[in-house]
Design a protein around this motif. Structure first.
Motif, PDB file in Angstrom:
ATOM      1  N   VAL A  70     -13.742 -41.653  58.214  1.00 46.03           N
ATOM      2  CA  VAL A  70     -13.946 -40.436  58.985  1.00 46.03           C
ATOM      3  C   VAL A  70     -14.955 -39.530  58.298  1.00 46.03           C
ATOM      4  O   VAL A  70     -15.027 -39.468  57.066  1.00 46.03           O
ATOM      5  N   GLU A  71     -15.746 -38.862  59.133  1.00 39.66           N
ATOM      6  CA  GLU A  71     -16.624 -37.787  58.665  1.00 39.66           C
ATOM      7  C   GLU A  71     -15.920 -36.470  58.967  1.00 39.66           C
ATOM      8  O   GLU A  71     -15.538 -36.219  60.115  1.00 39.66           O
ATOM      9  N   ARG A  72     -15.734 -35.651  57.941  1.00 42.40           N
ATOM     10  CA  ARG A  72     -15.059 -34.367  58.109  1.00 42.40           C
ATOM     11  C   ARG A  72     -16.030 -33.210  57.921  1.00 42.40           C
ATOM     12  O   ARG A  72     -17.044 -33.335  57.243  1.00 42.40           O
ATOM     13  N   ASP A  73     -15.671 -32.065  58.505  1.00 42.85           N
ATOM     14  CA  ASP A  73     -16.479 -30.848  58.359  1.00 42.85           C
ATOM     15  C   ASP A  73     -17.943 -31.115  58.692  1.00 42.85           C
ATOM     16  O   ASP A  73     -18.851 -30.690  57.972  1.00 42.85           O
ATOM     17  N   GLY A  74     -18.160 -31.795  59.813  1.00 43.23           N
ATOM     18  CA  GLY A  74     -19.525 -32.088  60.233  1.00 43.23           C
ATOM     19  C   GLY A  74     -20.217 -33.134  59.378  1.00 43.23           C
ATOM     20  O   GLY A  74     -21.404 -33.380  59.528  1.00 43.23           O
ATOM     21  N   GLY A  75     -19.475 -33.741  58.494  1.00 42.53           N
ATOM     22  CA  GLY A  75     -20.050 -34.738  57.603  1.00 42.53           C
ATOM     23  C   GLY A  75     -20.341 -34.204  56.216  1.00 42.53           C
ATOM     24  O   GLY A  75     -21.075 -34.816  55.443  1.00 42.53           O
ATOM     25  N   ARG A  76     -19.770 -33.084  55.877  1.00 40.33           N
ATOM     26  CA  ARG A  76     -19.859 -32.634  54.480  1.00 40.33           C
ATOM     27  C   ARG A  76     -19.037 -33.560  53.591  1.00 40.33           C
ATOM     28  O   ARG A  76     -19.316 -33.709  52.406  1.00 40.33           O
ATOM     29  N   GLN A  77     -17.987 -34.174  54.180  1.00 42.56           N
ATOM     30  CA  GLN A  77     -17.132 -35.089  53.437  1.00 42.56           C
ATOM     31  C   GLN A  77     -16.886 -36.355  54.250  1.00 42.56           C
ATOM     32  O   GLN A  77     -16.852 -36.316  55.479  1.00 42.56           O
ATOM     33  N   MET A  78     -16.680 -37.451  53.542  1.00 44.99           N
ATOM     34  CA  MET A  78     -16.311 -38.716  54.176  1.00 44.99           C
ATOM     35  C   MET A  78     -15.125 -39.309  53.428  1.00 44.99           C
ATOM     36  O   MET A  78     -15.097 -39.311  52.195  1.00 44.99           O
ATOM     37  N   ARG A  79     -14.148 -39.785  54.189  1.00 46.83           N
ATOM     38  CA  ARG A  79     -13.019 -40.504  53.603  1.00 46.83           C
ATOM     39  C   ARG A  79     -12.922 -41.857  54.306  1.00 46.83           C
ATOM     40  O   ARG A  79     -13.051 -41.938  55.528  1.00 46.83           O
ATOM     41  N   HIS A  80     -12.662 -42.905  53.533  1.00 46.73           N
ATOM     42  CA  HIS A  80     -12.681 -44.253  54.100  1.00 46.73           C
ATOM     43  C   HIS A  80     -11.548 -45.097  53.528  1.00 46.73           C
ATOM     44  O   HIS A  80     -11.112 -44.905  52.387  1.00 46.73           O
ATOM     45  N   GLU A  81     -11.076 -46.036  54.359  1.00 46.72           N
ATOM     46  CA  GLU A  81     -10.110 -46.997  53.858  1.00 46.72           C
ATOM     47  C   GLU A  81     -10.764 -47.821  52.745  1.00 46.72           C
ATOM     48  O   GLU A  81     -11.985 -48.024  52.746  1.00 46.72           O
ATOM     49  N   PRO A  82      -9.973 -48.303  51.772  1.00 44.92           N
ATOM     50  CA  PRO A  82     -10.558 -49.007  50.625  1.00 44.92           C
ATOM     51  C   PRO A  82     -11.463 -50.177  51.001  1.00 44.92           C
ATOM     52  O   PRO A  82     -12.453 -50.448  50.300  1.00 44.92           O
ATOM     53  N   GLY A 101     -22.237 -47.545  51.653  1.00 50.30           N
ATOM     54  CA  GLY A 101     -23.568 -47.813  51.123  1.00 50.30           C
ATOM     55  C   GLY A 101     -23.685 -47.457  49.658  1.00 50.30           C
ATOM     56  O   GLY A 101     -23.016 -46.526  49.178  1.00 50.30           O
ATOM     57  N   PRO A 102     -24.530 -48.163  48.913  1.00 50.05           N
ATOM     58  CA  PRO A 102     -24.676 -47.901  47.475  1.00 50.05           C
ATOM     59  C   PRO A 102     -25.139 -46.487  47.152  1.00 50.05           C
ATOM     60  O   PRO A 102     -24.820 -45.953  46.089  1.00 50.05           O
ATOM     61  N   SER A 120     -18.527 -36.195  47.467  1.00 48.35           N
ATOM     62  CA  SER A 120     -17.818 -35.859  48.707  1.00 48.35           C
ATOM     63  C   SER A 120     -17.373 -37.085  49.497  1.00 48.35           C
ATOM     64  O   SER A 120     -16.861 -36.954  50.604  1.00 48.35           O
ATOM     65  N   VAL A 121     -17.567 -38.267  48.924  1.00 47.54           N
ATOM     66  CA  VAL A 121     -17.194 -39.523  49.580  1.00 47.54           C
ATOM     67  C   VAL A 121     -16.151 -40.224  48.729  1.00 47.54           C
ATOM     68  O   VAL A 121     -16.321 -40.348  47.512  1.00 47.54           O
ATOM     69  N   GLY A 148     -10.827 -42.644  78.069  1.00 45.28           N
ATOM     70  CA  GLY A 148     -10.021 -41.466  78.371  1.00 45.28           C
ATOM     71  C   GLY A 148      -9.740 -40.558  77.201  1.00 45.28           C
ATOM     72  O   GLY A 148      -9.347 -39.403  77.395  1.00 45.28           O
ATOM     73  N   ILE A 149      -9.948 -41.046  75.962  1.00 49.57           N
ATOM     74  CA  ILE A 149      -9.634 -40.193  74.812  1.00 49.57           C
ATOM     75  C   ILE A 149     -10.811 -39.955  73.876  1.00 49.57           C
ATOM     76  O   ILE A 149     -10.787 -39.020  73.074  1.00 49.57           O
ATOM     77  N   ALA A 150     -11.870 -40.782  73.960  1.00 53.89           N
ATOM     78  CA  ALA A 150     -12.967 -40.640  73.007  1.00 53.89           C
ATOM     79  C   ALA A 150     -14.220 -41.327  73.525  1.00 53.89           C
ATOM     80  O   ALA A 150     -14.173 -42.106  74.482  1.00 53.89           O
ATOM     81  N   GLU A 151     -15.353 -41.026  72.866  1.00 54.87           N
ATOM     82  CA  GLU A 151     -16.638 -41.632  73.177  1.00 54.87           C
ATOM     83  C   GLU A 151     -17.008 -42.609  72.069  1.00 54.87           C
ATOM     84  O   GLU A 151     -16.814 -42.313  70.884  1.00 54.87           O
ATOM     85  N   ALA A 152     -17.564 -43.765  72.433  1.00 56.51           N
ATOM     86  CA  ALA A 152     -17.994 -44.753  71.449  1.00 56.51           C
ATOM     87  C   ALA A 152     -19.473 -45.047  71.630  1.00 56.51           C
ATOM     88  O   ALA A 152     -19.956 -45.214  72.749  1.00 56.51           O
ATOM     89  N   THR A 153     -20.208 -45.113  70.512  1.00 61.33           N
ATOM     90  CA  THR A 153     -21.633 -45.420  70.563  1.00 61.33           C
ATOM     91  C   THR A 153     -22.028 -46.105  69.269  1.00 61.33           C
ATOM     92  O   THR A 153     -21.206 -46.306  68.371  1.00 61.33           O
ATOM     93  N   ASN A 154     -23.306 -46.463  69.153  1.00 62.65           N
ATOM     94  CA  ASN A 154     -23.809 -47.025  67.898  1.00 62.65           C
ATOM     95  C   ASN A 154     -25.251 -46.607  67.698  1.00 62.65           C
ATOM     96  O   ASN A 154     -25.959 -46.283  68.645  1.00 62.65           O
ATOM     97  N   SER A 155     -25.671 -46.639  66.448  1.00 61.94           N
ATOM     98  CA  SER A 155     -27.031 -46.207  66.129  1.00 61.94           C
ATOM     99  C   SER A 155     -27.698 -47.103  65.095  1.00 61.94           C
ATOM    100  O   SER A 155     -28.681 -46.710  64.465  1.00 61.94           O
ATOM    101  N   SER A 156     -27.152 -48.308  64.890  1.00 60.93           N
ATOM    102  CA  SER A 156     -27.739 -49.216  63.915  1.00 60.93           C
ATOM    103  C   SER A 156     -27.440 -50.648  64.304  1.00 60.93           C
ATOM    104  O   SER A 156     -26.718 -50.910  65.273  1.00 60.93           O
ATOM    105  N   SER A 157     -27.977 -51.572  63.534  1.00 61.30           N
ATOM    106  CA  SER A 157     -27.735 -52.993  63.777  1.00 61.30           C
ATOM    107  C   SER A 157     -26.614 -53.536  62.909  1.00 61.30           C
ATOM    108  O   SER A 157     -26.386 -54.738  62.863  1.00 61.30           O
ATOM    109  N   SER A 158     -25.881 -52.652  62.234  1.00 65.59           N
ATOM    110  CA  SER A 158     -24.883 -53.083  61.263  1.00 65.59           C
ATOM    111  C   SER A 158     -23.548 -53.474  61.890  1.00 65.59           C
ATOM    112  O   SER A 158     -22.690 -54.028  61.211  1.00 65.59           O
ATOM    113  N   GLY A 159     -23.352 -53.155  63.167  1.00 65.38           N
ATOM    114  CA  GLY A 159     -22.080 -53.440  63.804  1.00 65.38           C
ATOM    115  C   GLY A 159     -21.060 -52.339  63.656  1.00 65.38           C
ATOM    116  O   GLY A 159     -19.905 -52.502  64.062  1.00 65.38           O
ATOM    117  N   MET A 160     -21.461 -51.194  63.093  1.00 63.84           N
ATOM    118  CA  MET A 160     -20.550 -50.055  62.979  1.00 63.84           C
ATOM    119  C   MET A 160     -20.570 -49.249  64.262  1.00 63.84           C
ATOM    120  O   MET A 160     -21.638 -48.950  64.809  1.00 63.84           O
TER     121      MET A 160
END
Length: 266
Positions: free
Chosen positions: A106-118, A123-124, A131-132, A170-182
Motif C-alpha cells: 500500500v501507498e499511504r499519505d499520497g505515497g509518502r510511505q509504502m508498506r508491503h508484505e514480505p 525495487g532496489p 519510508s518503505v 463496485g468497490i474500487a478501480e484497477a489499472t496499470n502503468s507498466s509492463s511488470s504485471g503490477m
C-alpha cells in the motif's frame, strides 16, 4: 488551451529519469505565459521531487493515479481520496480468494510511505528507503491507502488488470502503468481524470480548454476527459487508439515539447 496536464514516466520523463532541457524550456515558457501546468502521475509523492528539481516550476502534482493532489509550494496534500481501511480489507479478501498467490503493498499519505508484505518485490532503489518497509497484511489493513498494489508472480499486465478489476467491481478501480504485471487499485471513482477535473474547476478551466498527454492505461480516463487527449508515439496501443492525437516523437525525443511548441506557436 489554458491548462496542460502531463503524465511523467514514458511521457515527460525519459528512460534515464531525466527531463530534457528542451522540455524544461517549453514548460517554463508556458508557466511564464500563465498557462496552468499540472503533473498527473501514478507515482507516489516520494518519487516526484527529482522531476521538480529539473523543471524548477512549483506545479501541482496529481499523484497515485488521482488519490492525492500535492502542492510543492506548501509541501501539503491539498486533496486526498484514499481507499478506506474497510474497503481495503474487502479488496484484499476478494483478491486473495480469487488469486491465492497474490501479494500486496500500500501507498499511504499520497505515497509518502509504502508498506508491503514480505514477499512483495520492491525495487532496489527503494530497498533501503526510510519510508518503505515490510508489514503483515493485518498491519497493512489498519489505515487508509492512496493505492493498493497487487502482484502475483509473472502476469500479462492487461489481462491481470482485467481480472483484478472484475474481482473488485463496485468497490474500487484497477489499472496499470507498466509492463511488470503490477496492478494499481484506487478507491471507486478515483482516476487521473477525476482529480484533474477538480483542479481544472479551481482554475475555472473547462475540459475543452485542457490538453493532456499520456502513454499507459492509467492515462486513459484523463485523455478521454480532456478536450485534447494526446498519446505518446511510444504509448500503449489502446491509449494511441483512444486519443485525439498522437505525438510525432517518443518520450526519448521530446515528443511532448515538440507537440506543445507547435500547439502554442513557440
Amino acid at each position: 488551451m489554458k491548462l496542460v496536464a502531463t503524465d511523467l514516466d514514458g511521457t515527460l520523463v525519459r528512460s534515464d529519469r531525466t527531463v530534457s532541457p528542451r522540455t524544461v524550456k517549453v514548460f517554463r515558457r508556458l508557466h511564464e505565459a500563465g498557462v496552468v501546468f499540472v503533473l498527473v502521475t501514478g507515482r507516489p509523492i516520494r518519487w516526484i521531487f527529482p522531476v521538480y528539481s529539473q523543471l524548477g516550476i512549483p506545479a501541482l502534482a496529481i499523484c497515485a493515479n488521482g488519490a492525492a493532489t500535492y502542492d510543492p509550494a506548501t509541501d501539503t496534500i491539498v486533496h486526498s481520496a484514499p481507499l478506506e481501511a474497510s474497503v481495503l480489507a474487502e479488496a484484499c479478501a476478494r483478491l486473495r480468494a480469487e488469486v491465492p498467490e497474490v501479494v500486496f503493498a500500500v501507498e499511504r499519505d499520497g505515497g509518502r510511505q509504502m508498506r508491503h508484505e514480505p514477499d512483495f518485490p520492491v525495487g532496489p532503489w527503494e530497498a533501503d528507503h526510510k519510508s518503505v518497509g515490510p508489514a503483515t497484511l493485518e498491519e497493512i489493513l489498519t489505515r487508509p491507502a492512496a493505492k493498493l498494489l497487487v502482484r502475483a508472480g509473472v502476469q500479462a499486465p492487461d489481462e491481470f488488470t482485467a481480472r483484478v478489476g472484475a474481482c473488485l467491481t463496485g468497490i474500487a478501480e484497477a489499472t496499470n502503468s507498466s509492463s511488470s504485471g503490477m496492478v494499481e487499485v484506487s478507491a471507486a471513482g478515483v482516476t487521473k481524470a477525476s482529480a484533474l477535473a477538480r483542479v481544472a474547476r479551481t482554475h475555472s478551466v473547462a475540459a475543452a480548454e485542457v490538453v493532456a498527454f499520456g502513454d499507459m492505461p492509467n492515462d486513459l480516463p484523463m485523455l478521454t476527459w480532456a478536450g485534447r487527449g494526446v498519446a505518446m508515439s511510444n504509448g500503449h496501443p489502446a491509449v494511441r487508439a483512444a486519443a485525439d492525437d498522437v505525438t510525432a516523437y517518443s518520450h526519448e525525443d521530446d515528443g511532448v515539447a515538440e507537440y506543445l511548441e507547435r500547439l502554442f506557436g513557440f
